[in-house]
Structures are given as C-alpha cells and as structure tokens.
Design an enzyme around this catalytic site. Structure first.
Site, short mmCIF file in Angstrom:
data_model
loop_
_atom_site.label_atom_id
_atom_site.label_comp_id
_atom_site.label_asym_id
_atom_site.label_seq_id
_atom_site.Cartn_x
_atom_site.Cartn_y
_atom_site.Cartn_z
N TYR A 99 -18.46 15.17 -8.67
CA TYR A 99 -19.04 13.99 -8.05
C TYR A 99 -20.49 14.29 -7.64
CZ TYR A 99 -14.22 12.35 -7.78
OH TYR A 99 -12.93 11.96 -8.10
N ASN A 127 -13.45 2.43 -11.56
CA ASN A 127 -13.64 2.31 -13.00
C ASN A 127 -12.54 1.41 -13.58
OD1 ASN A 127 -13.94 2.68 -15.79
ND2 ASN A 127 -12.94 4.69 -15.74
N CYS A 135 -12.99 8.68 -16.30
CA CYS A 135 -13.12 9.03 -14.88
C CYS A 135 -12.21 10.19 -14.52
CB CYS A 135 -12.85 7.82 -14.00
SG CYS A 135 -11.31 6.97 -14.32
N HIS A 136 -11.21 10.48 -15.34
CA HIS A 136 -10.32 11.61 -15.07
C HIS A 136 -11.05 12.95 -15.22
CE1 HIS A 136 -9.99 10.80 -19.42
NE2 HIS A 136 -9.84 12.10 -19.54
N GLU A 162 -6.61 17.15 -22.96
CA GLU A 162 -7.91 17.40 -23.58
C GLU A 162 -8.25 18.89 -23.63
OE1 GLU A 162 -10.97 15.08 -21.70
OE2 GLU A 162 -9.90 13.21 -22.05
#
Length: 166
Positions: A99, A127, A135-136, A162
């Site tokens: 962030y 989002n 956003c993850h 991922e």
C-alpha cells in the site's frame, strides 16, 4: 442498462456486470462493498463483454496469464480510486506491491511529499473488478496479508495460484 451474469470460480461465485460494452464489475458473492456504486437495476443477460470476461476468468483459473488489456474495463469511482486502480493494473502476475509503494507512486505523480497508505487501502478495498484488476496483489509493508474485500482465504488462494512459492 446494466447486464449481468454469474461465473463459478474455484473459490466462489462471481457476479459480472457490464454497461455500454465495458466491464464495470466482478464481485465475489457476499464480499464487502458488493455492488457498491451501482445504482441501476441489473438485467440477467450475457452480452459479448460478459462472455469475454468469463473466458478471461476461465483462462486465469486454468493457469494461463491473460492480459488485463484484453478486456475493456470501466470501473466507476472517484478520480483517486481510478488512479489507484490504474496502478493495480500494472502489478505483474505473481508479484505483489505494498500500500505504501502505491501511495509513494501517487505522491510522486502528483508532485507532493506524501500520500496516505490508509487512503490507498480504502481505494484498493473498493475495487469493483475483483481478480481482473488484481487488488489481491497488494500487501502490507511487512508482507502481511491485510484485508481483501472477498475474504483473506480468497486472497491467499489467488496469490498461491499465481505464485506457488508464496
């Protein structure tokens, strides 16, 4: 008119919404801020935009790395939120950003000394196009998995999906 359809992912149902041939939403059912900002009635109708989004999600969950640019996205939000969501689109597959790093990017772009990471967190949490606008991939400065509107269990799944070493 807003068209909508459902997509069943490995981690839950996702409501997809489109308006004017652009994807405006992808929310996990029951997530925080579900349908936030939508003030029109949804019509259950699959259009070309929604079919493309479903295909994109299927490819993503099957281990492919579809590009965000393949879809015409039009999330609705304040200028600040749109700025944050644009940065989210740039986070590479399998990587994370904090962030604070997002806040620093915005501060630099605006020519100011500092931007609130907490404000960035609020924008990330709102989002409206989950998974596709990733956003993850945003974590705390210490690498902690803070917040995810869809639930931390989904965030963990997506990050491990991922990057199995995560």
């Amino acid at each position: 008119m807003i068209n909508s359809t459902h997509y069943t992912s490995p981690i839950g149902k996702i409501l997809l919404a489109s308006k004017d041939n652009k994807l405006i939403g992808a929310w996990f059912e029951g997530q925080k801020h579900f349908l936030s900002g939508i003030d029109e009635e949804l019509t259950e109708k699959e259009d070309e935009t929604l079919l493309k989004a479903k295909s994109w999600l299927s490819r993503y969950f099957n281990g492919e790395k579809p590009a965000i640019g393949e879809l015409d996205l039009a999330p609705e939000g304040t200028d600040f939120r749109l700025e944050v969501w644009d940065i989210l689109r740039e986070i590479p597959y399998g990587e994370t950003i904090t962030y604070k790093e997002i806040a620093d990017k915005i501060a630099q772009k605006r020519g100011i000394d500092k931007m609130s990471a907490q404000a960035v967190g609020g924008a990330v949490g709102h989002n409206p196009i989950s998974v596709i606008i990733p956003c993850h991939r945003v974590v705390g400065s210490d690498g902690s998995l803070t917040g995810y509107a869809g639930g931390l269990d989904k965030k963990i799944f997506l990050l491990k999906h991922e990057n199995p070493e995560f």
